[in-house]
Design an enzyme around this catalytic site. Structure first.
Site, PDB file in Angstrom:
ATOM      1  N   GLY A 157       0.882  -1.252   0.003  1.00  0.00           N
ATOM      2  CA  GLY A 157       0.150  -0.035  -0.115  1.00  0.00           C
ATOM      3  C   GLY A 157       0.992   1.233   0.081  1.00  0.00           C
ATOM      4  O   GLY A 157       1.967   1.127  -0.498  1.00  0.00           O
ATOM      5  N   ARG A 158       0.339   2.327   0.581  1.00  0.00           N
ATOM      6  CA  ARG A 158       1.069   3.877   0.469  1.00  0.00           C
ATOM      7  C   ARG A 158       2.422   3.662   1.179  1.00  0.00           C
ATOM      8  O   ARG A 158       3.517   3.987   0.831  1.00  0.00           O
ATOM      9  CB  ARG A 158       0.317   4.842   1.077  1.00  0.00           C
ATOM     10  CG  ARG A 158      -0.761   5.051   0.072  1.00  0.00           C
ATOM     11  CD  ARG A 158      -1.450   6.342   0.694  1.00  0.00           C
ATOM     12  NE  ARG A 158      -2.030   5.860   1.863  1.00  0.00           N
ATOM     13  CZ  ARG A 158      -3.388   5.559   2.292  1.00  0.00           C
ATOM     14  NH1 ARG A 158      -4.281   5.263   1.065  1.00  0.00           N
ATOM     15  NH2 ARG A 158      -3.691   4.796   3.250  1.00  0.00           N
ATOM     16  N   ILE A 159       2.282   2.914   2.537  1.00  0.00           N
ATOM     17  CA  ILE A 159       3.551   2.871   3.267  1.00  0.00           C
ATOM     18  C   ILE A 159       4.510   1.937   2.803  1.00  0.00           C
ATOM     19  O   ILE A 159       5.568   2.018   2.797  1.00  0.00           O
ATOM     20  CB  ILE A 159       3.099   2.568   4.909  1.00  0.00           C
ATOM     21  CG1 ILE A 159       2.156   3.545   5.386  1.00  0.00           C
ATOM     22  CG2 ILE A 159       4.405   2.311   5.626  1.00  0.00           C
ATOM     23  CD1 ILE A 159       1.441   3.033   6.718  1.00  0.00           C
ATOM     24  N   THR A 238       5.870  -2.602  11.706  1.00  0.00           N
ATOM     25  CA  THR A 238       5.141  -1.428  11.939  1.00  0.00           C
ATOM     26  C   THR A 238       3.765  -1.167  11.687  1.00  0.00           C
ATOM     27  O   THR A 238       3.322  -0.070  11.895  1.00  0.00           O
ATOM     28  CB  THR A 238       5.947  -0.338  11.293  1.00  0.00           C
ATOM     29  OG1 THR A 238       5.905  -0.497   9.900  1.00  0.00           O
ATOM     30  CG2 THR A 238       7.363  -0.031  11.789  1.00  0.00           C
ATOM     31  N   SER A 239       3.200  -2.441  11.811  1.00  0.00           N
ATOM     32  CA  SER A 239       1.568  -2.284  10.946  1.00  0.00           C
ATOM     33  C   SER A 239       0.734  -2.482  12.421  1.00  0.00           C
ATOM     34  O   SER A 239       0.534  -1.511  13.161  1.00  0.00           O
ATOM     35  CB  SER A 239       1.369  -3.297  10.306  1.00  0.00           C
ATOM     36  OG  SER A 239       1.509  -4.777  10.868  1.00  0.00           O
ATOM     37  N   ARG A 240       0.423  -3.543  12.964  1.00  0.00           N
ATOM     38  CA  ARG A 240      -0.457  -3.922  13.971  1.00  0.00           C
ATOM     39  C   ARG A 240       0.316  -5.204  14.734  1.00  0.00           C
ATOM     40  O   ARG A 240       0.479  -6.021  13.837  1.00  0.00           O
ATOM     41  CB  ARG A 240      -1.700  -4.091  13.631  1.00  0.00           C
ATOM     42  CG  ARG A 240      -2.417  -2.505  13.344  1.00  0.00           C
ATOM     43  CD  ARG A 240      -2.661  -1.730  14.688  1.00  0.00           C
ATOM     44  NE  ARG A 240      -3.426  -0.419  14.551  1.00  0.00           N
ATOM     45  CZ  ARG A 240      -2.722   0.536  14.234  1.00  0.00           C
ATOM     46  NH1 ARG A 240      -1.493   0.718  14.019  1.00  0.00           N
ATOM     47  NH2 ARG A 240      -3.401   1.760  13.949  1.00  0.00           N
ATOM     48  N   GLU A 269      -0.841  -4.418  23.412  1.00  0.00           N
ATOM     49  CA  GLU A 269      -0.041  -2.867  23.858  1.00  0.00           C
ATOM     50  C   GLU A 269      -0.984  -2.331  24.971  1.00  0.00           C
ATOM     51  O   GLU A 269      -2.341  -2.485  25.075  1.00  0.00           O
ATOM     52  CB  GLU A 269      -0.331  -2.038  22.754  1.00  0.00           C
ATOM     53  CG  GLU A 269       0.529  -2.312  21.490  1.00  0.00           C
ATOM     54  CD  GLU A 269       0.629  -1.377  20.310  1.00  0.00           C
ATOM     55  OE1 GLU A 269       0.175  -0.193  20.513  1.00  0.00           O
ATOM     56  OE2 GLU A 269       1.031  -1.690  19.403  1.00  0.00           O
ATOM     57  N   HIS A 287       5.465   1.942  19.758  1.00  0.00           N
ATOM     58  CA  HIS A 287       4.376   2.239  18.731  1.00  0.00           C
ATOM     59  C   HIS A 287       4.597   3.754  18.398  1.00  0.00           C
ATOM     60  O   HIS A 287       3.660   4.512  18.729  1.00  0.00           O
ATOM     61  CB  HIS A 287       3.117   2.285  19.156  1.00  0.00           C
ATOM     62  CG  HIS A 287       2.134   1.947  18.096  1.00  0.00           C
ATOM     63  ND1 HIS A 287       0.773   1.190  18.115  1.00  0.00           N
ATOM     64  CD2 HIS A 287       1.904   2.546  16.789  1.00  0.00           C
ATOM     65  CE1 HIS A 287       0.236   1.283  17.110  1.00  0.00           C
ATOM     66  NE2 HIS A 287       0.760   2.036  16.347  1.00  0.00           N
ATOM     67  N   ALA A 289       5.770   4.806  15.060  1.00  0.00           N
ATOM     68  CA  ALA A 289       6.333   4.794  13.698  1.00  0.00           C
ATOM     69  C   ALA A 289       5.792   6.370  13.197  1.00  0.00           C
ATOM     70  O   ALA A 289       6.649   6.902  12.282  1.00  0.00           O
ATOM     71  CB  ALA A 289       5.492   3.804  13.109  1.00  0.00           C
TER      72      ALA A 289
HETATM   73  C1  DGY Z   1      -1.799   4.570  12.744  1.00  0.00           C
HETATM   74  O1  DGY Z   1      -2.098   5.745  12.310  1.00  0.00           O
HETATM   75  O2  DGY Z   1      -2.417   3.625  12.339  1.00  0.00           O
HETATM   76  C2  DGY Z   1      -0.418   4.389  13.639  1.00  0.00           C
HETATM   77  O3  DGY Z   1      -0.312   3.317  13.926  1.00  0.00           O
HETATM   78  C3  DGY Z   1      -0.376   5.507  14.488  1.00  0.00           C
HETATM   79  O4  DGY Z   1       0.437   6.386  13.628  1.00  0.00           O
END
Ligand code: DGY
Length: 332
Positions: A157-159, A238-240, A269, A287, A289
């Site tokens: 995706g974008r990230i 860095t997702s979930r 978390e 968390h 990012a």
């Molecule tokens: C999001 O935006 O989903 C991140 O996890 C926090 O910035």
């Protein structure tokens, strides 16, 4: 004179968004540096027309039923697994998130984790701080090269795309797995090759996760997925948190199934298992990012602009359930 709509904001958010909200609405901000409990959130939403919340707030059918005046929920995050969007639609409550403004900042941090994990930056920093470094050693802190290595991006995706662009600077070979291949032009621009997830796991030196948390991605990386990875590979998340089976990851890091991991997110978390905390070959961040001054400012502004657009009759800049508008007008 008609009174302004009332908005509850579940934490102090950057001024870029908060001042916009204050200019337009009657705003109440949760004053504490911790999320409100469920009970506190329900109480604070009483009689409010809008809720601006963070990913720490669970907004579901029960909360919406207990706070029936709330007409819009603006999440200050791109991930929205904390919102029950279907329940929002059923109740005619419009919901929004903050896509597009945090991609580059999040990709920066994914890369920071990748580099820290590959080159054992945090472990080595700890040694220096303890005052026990005895001098240069040819066998000290050997890590893995990043340049010319293979990066597997799960979710282009974008990230994911922003991460792929960074990989070009390190002459990395980029693979990606997704529900469907991106167009040829995207693949050409990013020099990325679509492969099935299993092949990506087998071939990558670094696996970076960029999928949203949904039923289909819950524990996407489980014990069997980890077993497919190279012993020298690093997993970056860095997702979930729940995209990875954390218990299986601990076992994989302990047993040498993979070499290391860089995590910004966790299954429960802010609880982190003591086993994970004890491992030397994992870099652990809280968390963060999207946590740059500029990006958190933009996220809060996008959330505020969604609320403003809603009370101006829409359309919202970044809605999650535009169909809720129709449900609203049918019931009101
Ligand atoms: C999001 O935006 O989903 C991140 O996890 C926090 O910035």
């Amino acid at each position: 004179m008609t009174s302004k709509p009332s908005v509850f904001v579940s934490r102090v958010i950057p001024d870029a968004g908060l001042s916009l909200l204050r200019e337009n609405f009657d705003v109440t901000v949760w004053p504490h540096d911790r999320p409100p409990t469920r009970q506190e959130l329900t109480a604070c939403c009483q009689g409010k027309d809008a809720l601006v919340c963070l990913l720490t707030e669970k907004v579901d059918a029960e909360l919406l039923a207990a706070a029936p005046a709330v007409k819009i929920v603006a999440n200050v995050a791109v991930g929205f697994d904390n919102l029950d969007v279907a329940a929002g639609t059923r109740a005619g409550v419009v919901m929004s998130n903050t896509p597009g403004v945090l991609d580059e900042t999040t990709a920066d941090l994914a890369f920071a984790l990748l580099m820290a994990s590959a080159r054992r930056v945090v472990e080595a920093d700890r040694l220096v701080r303890t005052g026990t470094w005895a001098g240069w050693g040819i066998m000290q802190y050997l890590g893995h090269d990043i340049h010319h290595a293979t990066l597997g991006i799960v979710g282009l995706g974008r990230i994911g795309k922003a991460v792929a662009r960074r990989a070009a600077g390190f002459a990395m070979n980029v693979l990606y797995a997704d529900a469907a291949p991106a167009g040829e032009d995207v693949e050409k621009e990013l020099r990325a090759r679509f492969v099935p997830l299993k092949d990506l796991l087998r071939e990558s030196d670094f696996v970076s996760l960029h999928v949203p948390l949904m039923e289909q991605t819950h524990h996407l990386i489980d014990a069997s997925a980890l077993k497919l990875m190279k012993k020298s590979a690093h997993l970056i998340n860095t997702s979930r948190g729940p995209v990875v089976d954390e218990k299986a990851l601990v076992d994989a890091l302990n047993s040498g199934t993979i070499a290391g991991a860089g995590l910004d997110v966790y299954e429960n978390e802010p609880m982190i298992s003591s086993e994970l905390l004890a491992l030397p070959n994992v870099v652990l961040l809280p968390h963060i990012a999207s946590a740059s001054h500029a990006t958190r400012g933009k996220m809060s502004e996008v959330a505020a602009r969604n609320v403003i657009a809603f009370f101006n009759g829409g359309p919202l800049p970044t809605p999650l359930n535009p169909e809720a508008f129709k449900v609203r007008s049918a019931v009101s």
